[in-house]
Enzyme design. Structure first.
Site, PDB file in Angstrom:
ATOM      1  N   ALA A  11       0.652  -1.379  -0.407  1.00 38.82           N
ATOM      2  CA  ALA A  11       0.021   0.000   0.115  1.00 38.82           C
ATOM      3  C   ALA A  11       1.515   1.136   0.126  1.00 38.82           C
ATOM      4  CB  ALA A  11      -0.752  -0.190   0.870  1.00 38.82           C
ATOM      5  N   ALA A  12       2.446   1.205  -0.388  1.00 33.38           N
ATOM      6  CA  ALA A  12       2.762   2.364  -0.677  1.00 33.38           C
ATOM      7  C   ALA A  12       2.714   3.358  -1.634  1.00 33.38           C
ATOM      8  CB  ALA A  12       4.229   1.608  -0.122  1.00 33.38           C
ATOM      9  N   ARG A  17      -1.138   7.474 -11.248  1.00 36.07           N
ATOM     10  CA  ARG A  17      -2.456   7.877 -12.282  1.00 36.07           C
ATOM     11  C   ARG A  17      -4.202   7.995 -11.667  1.00 36.07           C
ATOM     12  NH1 ARG A  17      -1.454   1.495 -14.248  1.00 36.07           N
ATOM     13  NH2 ARG A  17      -0.601   1.483 -11.721  1.00 36.07           N
ATOM     14  N   LYS A  24      -3.896   6.291  -2.024  1.00 37.47           N
ATOM     15  CA  LYS A  24      -4.427   5.610  -3.267  1.00 37.47           C
ATOM     16  C   LYS A  24      -5.165   4.540  -2.044  1.00 37.47           C
ATOM     17  CE  LYS A  24      -3.662   2.071  -6.810  1.00 37.47           C
ATOM     18  NZ  LYS A  24      -3.275   1.853  -7.976  1.00 37.47           N
TER      19      LYS A  24
HETATM   20  C1  UD1 Z   1       0.970  -4.733 -10.356  1.00 39.45           C
HETATM   21  C2  UD1 Z   1       1.662  -6.012 -11.040  1.00 39.45           C
HETATM   22  C3  UD1 Z   1       0.559  -6.440 -12.316  1.00 39.45           C
HETATM   23  C4  UD1 Z   1      -0.840  -6.591 -12.145  1.00 39.45           C
HETATM   24  C5  UD1 Z   1      -1.611  -5.502 -11.401  1.00 39.45           C
HETATM   25  C6  UD1 Z   1      -2.381  -5.757 -10.994  1.00 39.45           C
HETATM   26  C7  UD1 Z   1       3.968  -5.266 -10.815  1.00 39.45           C
HETATM   27  C8  UD1 Z   1       4.988  -4.825 -10.957  1.00 39.45           C
HETATM   28  N1  UD1 Z   1       2.965  -5.288 -11.320  1.00 39.45           N
HETATM   29  O1  UD1 Z   1       1.348  -3.320 -11.550  1.00 39.45           O
HETATM   30  O2  UD1 Z   1       1.734  -7.450 -12.698  1.00 39.45           O
HETATM   31  O3  UD1 Z   1      -1.669  -7.506 -13.019  1.00 39.45           O
HETATM   32  O4  UD1 Z   1      -0.237  -5.044  -9.847  1.00 39.45           O
HETATM   33  O5  UD1 Z   1      -3.120  -5.115 -10.472  1.00 39.45           O
HETATM   34  O6  UD1 Z   1       3.836  -6.127  -9.325  1.00 39.45           O
HETATM   35  N2  UD1 Z   1       3.146  -0.097  -4.083  1.00 39.45           N
HETATM   36  C9  UD1 Z   1       3.675  -0.075  -3.358  1.00 39.45           C
HETATM   37  N3  UD1 Z   1       4.604   0.313  -3.772  1.00 39.45           N
HETATM   38  C10 UD1 Z   1       5.712   0.322  -4.771  1.00 39.45           C
HETATM   39  C11 UD1 Z   1       4.631   0.216  -5.610  1.00 39.45           C
HETATM   40  C12 UD1 Z   1       3.584  -0.347  -5.944  1.00 39.45           C
HETATM   41  O7  UD1 Z   1       4.099  -1.010  -2.353  1.00 39.45           O
HETATM   42  O8  UD1 Z   1       6.713   0.622  -5.146  1.00 39.45           O
HETATM   43  C13 UD1 Z   1       1.461  -1.087  -4.202  1.00 39.45           C
HETATM   44  C14 UD1 Z   1       0.650   0.411  -4.034  1.00 39.45           C
HETATM   45  O9  UD1 Z   1       0.196   0.550  -3.511  1.00 39.45           O
HETATM   46  C15 UD1 Z   1      -0.145  -0.751  -5.391  1.00 39.45           C
HETATM   47  C16 UD1 Z   1      -0.060  -2.223  -5.676  1.00 39.45           C
HETATM   48  O10 UD1 Z   1       1.667  -2.249  -5.136  1.00 39.45           O
HETATM   49  O11 UD1 Z   1      -1.126  -1.235  -3.862  1.00 39.45           O
HETATM   50  C17 UD1 Z   1       0.096  -2.148  -6.785  1.00 39.45           C
HETATM   51  O12 UD1 Z   1       0.916  -1.287  -6.928  1.00 39.45           O
HETATM   52  P1  UD1 Z   1       0.409  -0.749  -8.679  1.00 39.45           P
HETATM   53  O13 UD1 Z   1       1.222   0.705  -9.248  1.00 39.45           O
HETATM   54  O14 UD1 Z   1      -0.857  -0.682  -8.897  1.00 39.45           O
HETATM   55  O15 UD1 Z   1       0.444  -1.861  -9.405  1.00 39.45           O
HETATM   56  P2  UD1 Z   1       0.237  -2.184 -10.678  1.00 39.45           P
HETATM   57  O16 UD1 Z   1       0.637  -1.523 -12.333  1.00 39.45           O
HETATM   58  O17 UD1 Z   1      -0.977  -1.413 -10.850  1.00 39.45           O
HETATM   59 MG    MG Z   2      -3.006  -1.475  -9.221  1.00 35.10          MG
END
Ligand code: UD1
Ligand code: MG
Length: 468
Positions: A11-12, A17, A24
């Protein structure tokens, strides 16, 4: 001994977007933060399997807001947070969890969940876990699904010897055409993570550490394809947020209809997740019920009503275009049309609050009638008292609020003003047009009007015509 599992909720992320300030994970759908849904369902799953479990939420962007919110929920004692200082990708987020909560390495299994997927349910967790337990050779399972709109998701590239996940940005044109996508939910043996998590690099178009690099053809991780897309809908944009809110609403209304609630036009109704409605109630089109609102049995709610964090007890009616907030409406009361109940209003059974009446922080006993154009603030009104049209409690002196008390079976004539603090007894009668400045005892009569004078034949002096 029962299995142990560390549940890591990512959740970081900034939620770039979404284009808003709010992190988020705290964006709301159907009245609750996105993170709340995932937490609740993960907790249900843990209880069903009686697992030894702990939940770790990885926070980063605006972490104080998420931490503060976590303290307010009932699960807060079982939830720890880990801090991902920079949002360098999902693998980096998981690493941050193990860094801050090193005892997570000791759990047999690690469940990874994304905070932005609020339609997930305990069922999907159960399915994944059952599968992993059934095949001891597996080191993990990943939930996948097919969608007509794969844009934004990682694509599942199946090979003869397993599968890998390619992110949208890194996918070739052919890979982008793949309809099977990654949900972002996995259960892995923690030992597997220990061996491979640190080996993940950021050699990709986004320059991020992708957790999905954990799935390579030669690893014994199985993609489990679920038949329904809905539980995995991830929220990355406002459009997706609105769509999930619509779907949650639709699902809730269907369940309520199965339980005997009648909706004249279900498509036009908005209900928050925590709203409850009992059987026999009838909801007209364009009604909004939010927060922890409870509607009792056989309540009628007409069009345009907006009810927030309130209790409406059985057989009551909320008529068209009324606004009710943090109020209680007791049995068989009628509110509106076009009435406003503000926080702290408690409207007694069989009472009536009519059009253009505003009530604030006031307790009305059984059978009280305030039928038209009045303001009742900081008041207590006894049983069966009738308040005429245009009554005002003058409760505010510019600095302090003062109370108005009126007893039972009293009659307040139209267009009276009570200058609070003031007490009017039971069985009292206040003449229309009075400004009430003194207490009135039980059975007392009060009148306070300036003298009315009639002068015969004098009207012509005042009547203006177009000719004059
Ligand atoms: C991610 C997956 C993708 C999948 C999709 C499903 C990866 C690289 N990709 O993409 O394969 O289809 O979810 O919804 O894992 N987050 C962190 N720290 C970070 C980045 C993200 O905690 O540095 C958390 C976000 O808060 C979020 C989750 O991880 O809750 C997913 O991140 P998000 O950026 O939404 O990934 P997607 O592009 O959706
Ligand atoms: Mg996502």
């Amino acid at each position: 001994m029962s299995d142990s599992i560390g549940i890591v909720i990512l959740a970081a992320g900034k939620g770039t977007r979404m284009k808003t300030e709010t992190p988020k994970a705290l964006m709301r759908t159907a009245g609750r933060p996105l993170l709340h849904y995932v937490l609740d369902e993960a907790n249900k799953f843990v209880n069903q399997f009686q697992l030894r479990a702990e939940i770790g939420v990885v926070v980063g962007h605006k972490k104080e807001l998420i931490e503060a919110w976590l303290k307010t929920i009932s699960l807060s004692e079982n939830v720890k947070t880990a801090w991902q200082k920079e949002q360098n990708g999902t693998a980096d987020a998981l690493k941050a969890c193990f860094l801050d909560l090193p005892h997570f390495w000791d759990f047999d299994y690690t469940l990874v969940a994304c905070a932005d997927t609020p339609m997930i349910s305990a069922f999907e967790f159960q399915e994944l876990f059952s599968h992993l337990k059934k095949y001891p050779n597996l080191v993990g399972v990943a939930a996948t699904f097919e969608t007509l709109h794969p844009k934004g998701y990682g694509r599942i590239v199946r090979g003869s010897n397993g599968f890998r996940i390619v992110e949208e940005k890194d996918a070739t044109e052919d890979e982008r055409k793949i309809n099977e996508v990654n949900s972002g939910f996995y259960i892995l043996k923690t030992s597997h993570l220990k061996d491979f998590l640190s080996g993940i690099t950021n050699q990709n178009k986004a320059g991020e550490f992708y957790l999905t690099d954990l799935f390579q053809n030669h690893f014994n991780v199985k993609p489990i394809k679920f038949s329904s897309e809905a539980p995995f809908l991830g929220i990355n944009t406002m459009e997706q947020l609105a769509e999930v809110t619509r779907l949650l609403n639709e699902k809730k209304i269907k369940t309520l209809m199965l339980n005997g609630v009648e909706f004249l036009n279900p498509q036009s109704i908005y209900l928050d997740y925590d709203v409850t409605i009992e059987a026999g109630s009838i909801i007209y089109p364009n009604v909004t019920l939010t927060g922890h609102t409870h509607i009792g049995e056989k309540v009628l709610i007409e069009s345009g009503a907006f009810i927030k964090n309130s209790i409406i007890r059985s057989h009551s009616q909320i008529l068209a275009h009324s606004y009710v907030e943090e109020a209680v409406v007791q049995e068989k009361a009628v509110i509106g049309p076009m009435a406003r109940l503000r926080p702290g209003s408690d409207i007694g059974p069989d009472s009536k609050i009519g059009n253009f009446v505003e009530v604030k922080k006031s307790k009305l006993a059984k059978g009280v009638k305030v039928s038209h154009l009045s303001y009742i603030g900081d008041a207590e009104i006894g049983e069966n008292t009738n308040i005429g049209c245009g009554f005002i409690t003058c409760n505010y002196d510019g600095v302090h609020k003062h109370k108005t008390k009126i007893g039972s079976n009293s009659f307040i004539g139209s267009d009276c003003q009570a200058i609070a603090p003031i007490e009017i007894g039971s069985d009292a009668f206040l003449a229309a047009g009075s400004t009430i400045t003194k207490n009135v005892p039980d059975g007392g009569f009060g009148i306070g009007r300036s003298q009315f004078v009639v002068k015969e034949e004098a009207a012509k002096r005042f009547i203006k015509t177009k000719k004059s």
